[in-house]
Design a protein around this motif. Structure first.
Motif, short mmCIF file in Angstrom:
data_model
loop_
_atom_site.label_atom_id
_atom_site.label_comp_id
_atom_site.label_asym_id
_atom_site.label_seq_id
_atom_site.Cartn_x
_atom_site.Cartn_y
_atom_site.Cartn_z
N PRO A 62 0.83 -1.21 0.00
CA PRO A 62 0.00 0.00 0.00
C PRO A 62 0.86 1.26 0.00
N THR A 63 0.28 2.33 -0.49
CA THR A 63 0.93 3.64 -0.54
C THR A 63 0.11 4.60 0.31
N PHE A 64 0.81 5.45 1.08
CA PHE A 64 0.15 6.33 2.03
C PHE A 64 0.42 7.80 1.70
N LEU A 65 -0.34 8.69 2.30
CA LEU A 65 -0.32 10.12 1.99
C LEU A 65 1.08 10.74 2.08
N ASP A 66 1.83 10.45 3.10
CA ASP A 66 3.13 11.10 3.30
C ASP A 66 4.29 10.39 2.63
N ASP A 67 4.02 9.35 1.86
CA ASP A 67 5.10 8.60 1.19
C ASP A 67 5.76 9.44 0.10
N ALA A 71 7.96 6.87 -10.06
CA ALA A 71 7.64 5.86 -11.07
C ALA A 71 8.80 5.81 -12.05
N ASP A 72 9.39 4.64 -12.19
CA ASP A 72 10.47 4.43 -13.16
C ASP A 72 9.85 3.79 -14.40
N VAL A 73 10.01 4.46 -15.55
CA VAL A 73 9.40 4.01 -16.79
C VAL A 73 10.47 3.57 -17.77
N VAL A 74 10.22 2.43 -18.42
CA VAL A 74 11.09 1.93 -19.48
C VAL A 74 10.21 1.61 -20.69
N ALA A 75 10.57 2.14 -21.85
CA ALA A 75 9.91 1.76 -23.10
C ALA A 75 10.56 0.46 -23.55
N GLU A 76 9.77 -0.58 -23.68
CA GLU A 76 10.32 -1.90 -24.00
C GLU A 76 10.31 -2.22 -25.48
N GLN A 77 9.26 -1.79 -26.18
CA GLN A 77 9.12 -2.20 -27.58
C GLN A 77 8.13 -1.30 -28.29
N VAL A 78 8.33 -1.12 -29.60
CA VAL A 78 7.37 -0.44 -30.44
C VAL A 78 7.05 -1.36 -31.61
N LYS A 79 5.74 -1.57 -31.85
CA LYS A 79 5.26 -2.37 -32.98
C LYS A 79 4.20 -1.56 -33.70
N GLY A 80 4.53 -1.07 -34.87
CA GLY A 80 3.57 -0.25 -35.60
C GLY A 80 3.26 1.00 -34.80
N ARG A 90 7.78 3.01 -6.87
CA ARG A 90 8.60 2.70 -5.69
C ARG A 90 8.48 3.76 -4.60
N ARG A 91 8.69 3.28 -3.38
CA ARG A 91 8.90 4.13 -2.21
C ARG A 91 10.26 3.69 -1.69
N GLY A 92 11.29 4.46 -1.99
CA GLY A 92 12.65 4.03 -1.64
C GLY A 92 12.96 2.74 -2.38
#
Length: 126
Positions: A62-67, A71-80, A90-92
């Motif tokens: 769970p994620t809380f108000l004061d956390d 967000a770590d984003v990776v583009a994995e693939q493009v098809k058309g 993540r939190r830490g």
């Protein structure tokens, strides 16, 4: 990889005292679009929009108000006109959620699906 900081608002908290599951979808949208805007050339950002086709979310903790959350984003693939992304929230060191998502690239003028040029794809796919 693109690291997107997340702000948690009081309205994100549900009756159980933690972030509502639906809020994670907004976070993923913000993170993926932020990644696109940072990585793609300005003319591509202006000419293209993204719409989510599918999200698969595995909630880990769970994620809380004061956390402090990212967000770590990776583009994995493009098809058309479709692009596939992996987002880890993540939190830490704690993984809060793992998300696999598929997005469709649209022409901003027509709203129709469009393929990205190889040059643009090469900017965010390793």
């Amino acid at each position: 990889m693109f690291c997107h900081p997340i702000r948690i608002a009081a309205a994100d908290i549900d009756d159980m005292g933690h972030v509502n599951n639906s809020v994670y979808l907004r976070w993923v949208q913000e993170a993926v679009v932020g990644y696109w805007r940072k990585t793609a050339p300005a003319e591509s950002v202006a000419a293209h929009l993204w719409v989510a086709l599918r999200h698969e979310i595995s909630y880990r903790r769970p994620t809380f108000l004061d956390d402090i959350v990212v967000a770590d984003v990776v583009a994995e693939q493009v098809k058309g006109a479709r692009a596939f992304f992996s987002t880890i929230i993540r939190r830490g060191e704690d993984v809060l959620a793992e998300v696999k998502s598929c997005w469709c690239c649209l022409d901003a003028g027509t709203g129709r699906p469009v393929r990205l040029s190889r040059e643009v794809v090469g900017r965010f796919i390793p």
